[in-house]
Design an enzyme around this catalytic site. Structure first.
Site, PDB file in Angstrom:
ATOM      1  N   GLU A 253      18.033 -11.118  13.073  1.00  0.00           N
ATOM      2  CA  GLU A 253      16.880 -10.275  12.747  1.00  0.00           C
ATOM      3  C   GLU A 253      16.145 -10.059  14.053  1.00  0.00           C
ATOM      4  O   GLU A 253      15.555 -10.989  14.608  1.00  0.00           O
ATOM      5  CB  GLU A 253      15.997 -10.966  11.702  1.00  0.00           C
ATOM      6  CG  GLU A 253      14.993 -10.021  11.071  1.00  0.00           C
ATOM      7  CD  GLU A 253      13.587 -10.178  11.609  1.00  0.00           C
ATOM      8  OE1 GLU A 253      13.408 -10.152  12.851  1.00  0.00           O
ATOM      9  OE2 GLU A 253      12.668 -10.343  10.808  1.00  0.00           O
ATOM     10  N   CYS A 287       7.317  -8.685  13.133  1.00  0.00           N
ATOM     11  CA  CYS A 287       8.431  -7.764  13.401  1.00  0.00           C
ATOM     12  C   CYS A 287       8.388  -6.536  12.505  1.00  0.00           C
ATOM     13  O   CYS A 287       8.958  -5.499  12.846  1.00  0.00           O
ATOM     14  CB  CYS A 287       9.762  -8.484  13.246  1.00  0.00           C
ATOM     15  SG  CYS A 287      10.017  -9.184  11.602  1.00  0.00           S
TER      16      CYS A 287
END
Length: 485
Positions: A253, A287
């Site tokens: 990720e 994020c």
């Protein structure tokens, strides 16, 4: 402003709390004051090799346990973490500057992962494959891949642990956790908890140290079957390159550059509230933060005025339990804070207008990495704030005229993690759902949970965190064909 002191914390390897081979230590600095609040054992290459060998032994033991036995240990760890919840949450506030309220999400995701993934593993079904000639039976079964190594980002110290430890342990893999050197304290505290409950040796190992020594040693080793990480795209590319000494499964990720698109028919109050939370929550160090805010020209002035008004009311401070009204703490590092000023200077020099913030608050400790919530209007595609993941409390706002225009702008990025749209036009929703090049499209709201897949397109990653899909990173598939007698 008083800060807690946590003393010296050791590596957790092979079921023991140990010093690093070279005896070195790293300071953990509180970003609110600049004070040293703890020291952690600084691992090197020799410690990384120890962890790999320990995890190899741990895998042989853990993979042979039944899921029911693994589940008992995972729930024991969950319960022990909940007993230490206050200590863990306060440690996260001190090590990376998040608010006490914000630390709840870390605890929730970690404990949920430990209880949810055994059930998800239990629900995996063998795939039966029909035989066209009626001469055999065929099935696909799942088995644990082997030793997994997890490199974690600093922004959600224990949430990130949960995203890896849950599916790894449920699948039958052993795990080495390398937390970021910015916020290793809470992970080291989890190591102490594992030690205190006599968790099976080698199944989980925790160490932090320079990536050039620790990560490179582990990634280039042939022992790991799985390399998984949460971090920047640049780091992910390095890990992928280093991993090629053997064929490993990869789960990553990585960076994001989320578009936040507000159409003329949107519920403005909902969009504004989420534009505040998704940009300034955790000081923008998320994020999936609203990185590029696109607002239809017909409502742009109204949206911008209200956005500035709401952002100006954000309370900044050291988010301890008693400071419940604090919404935004310091940035986790001085370098991260300084980068915000570079982004602002770049945008203003290219025509953006600084509408709010852009300064260091005067009434907070000088040693902290403080910054005001910042809003830039008139952003364009030439600016760093448009092209790079900001990862801080700087919001870039720009207007658009047509659906075609904003779709092209939104997709004009190397990243493809999260995206957000606000509209009540069903045809538009259908189109943008199909054409946005992002792993997540969230419409008129936001939801994240342990059972919902989280993953990206393009340079934002490989595979998924959360949901049953995360188990795939830690499992290998075996076909079993049996001749009919």
């Amino acid at each position: 402003m008083k800060v807690e002191k946590y003393g010296y914390k050791k590596l957790y390897i092979d079921g023991k709390l140990i010093d690093a081979v070279r005896g070195e230590k790293d300071d953990v600095v509180c970003p609110a004051t600049g004070e040293v609040i703890a020291q952690v054992a600084r691992a090197g290459a020799a410690d990384a090799k120890k962890a790999l060998e320990s995890a190899q032994r741990g895998f042989k033991y853990w993979s042979k346990l039944s899921l029911a036995e693994r589940t008992k240990w995972m729930l024991k760890l969950r319960d022990a973490i909940l007993e230490k919840e206050e200590i863990l949450r306060t440690a996260m506030v001190h090590e990376m500057g998040k608010t006490y309220a914000g630390s709840q999400e870390d605890i929730d995701r970690l404990t949920e992962a430990l209880e949810w993934y055994p059930s998800a593993m239990q629900n995996l079904r063998e795939e039966q494959i029909p035989d066209h000639d009626n001469t055999h039976t065929h099935k696909m079964i799942s088995q644990p891949a082997g030793v997994a190594v997890a490199y974690l980002a600093w922004n959600f110290p224990l949430l990130n642990v949960g995203y890896k430890i849950g599916p790894a342990l449920a699948s039958g893999c052993s795990l080495i956790i390398k937390p970021s050197g910015i916020s290793p304290l809470s992970s080291y505290l989890v190591g102490e908890i594992l030690h205190d409950i006599n968790f099976p040796a080698g199944v989980v190992n925790i160490l932090a140290g320079p990536s050039s020594e620790v990560a490179t040693t582990m990634t280039t080793s042939k022992i790991p079957a799985v390399i998984t990480m949460i971090g920047s795209t640049q780091t992910g590319q390095k890990v992928i390159a280093d991993s090629t000494t053997s064929i490993k499964k990869l789960g990553m990720e990585l960076g994001g550059n989320a578009p936040f698109i507000v159409f003329e028919d949107a519920d403005l109050d909902v969009a504004l509230n989420l534009a505040i939370g998704l940009k300034f929550g955790n000081s923008g160090q998320i994020c999936v933060a609203a990185n590029r805010i696109f607002v239809h020209a017909s409502i742009y002035d109204k949206f911008l005025a209200e956005y500035i008004k709401r952002a100006s009311k954000i309370k900044i401070g050291f988010g301890l339990k008693e400071n419940a009204d604090v919404f935004m703490g310091p940035l986790a590092s001085r370098g991260g804070r300084d980068r915000m000023f570079d982004i602002i200077d770049d945008a203003v020099s290219k025509g953006a207008k600084l509408e709010l913030g852009g300064k260091i608050p005067k009434d907070l400790p000088k040693g902290g990495n403080w910054m005001e919530p910042t809003i830039l209007s008139g952003v364009n595609m030439d600016m760093t704030v448009f092209n790079q993941e900001t990862f801080g409390p700087v919001a870039g706002v720009m207007s658009f005229e047509t659906d075609d225009e904003v779709l092209e702008l939104a997709n004009d990025t190397e990243f493809g993690l999260a995206s957000y749209i606000f509209t009540n036009d069903h045809k538009r929703i259908e189109r943008f759902t199909e054409e946005l090049e992002f792993g997540e499209v969230q419409i008129n709201g936001v939801k994240y949970a342990i059972y919902l897949p989280h993953g990206g397109f393009k340079n934002s990653g490989i595979g998924h965190d959360c949901s049953h899909l995360a188990l795939e990173d830690y499992l290998v598939k075996k076909r079993v064909s049996t001749a009919l007698i």
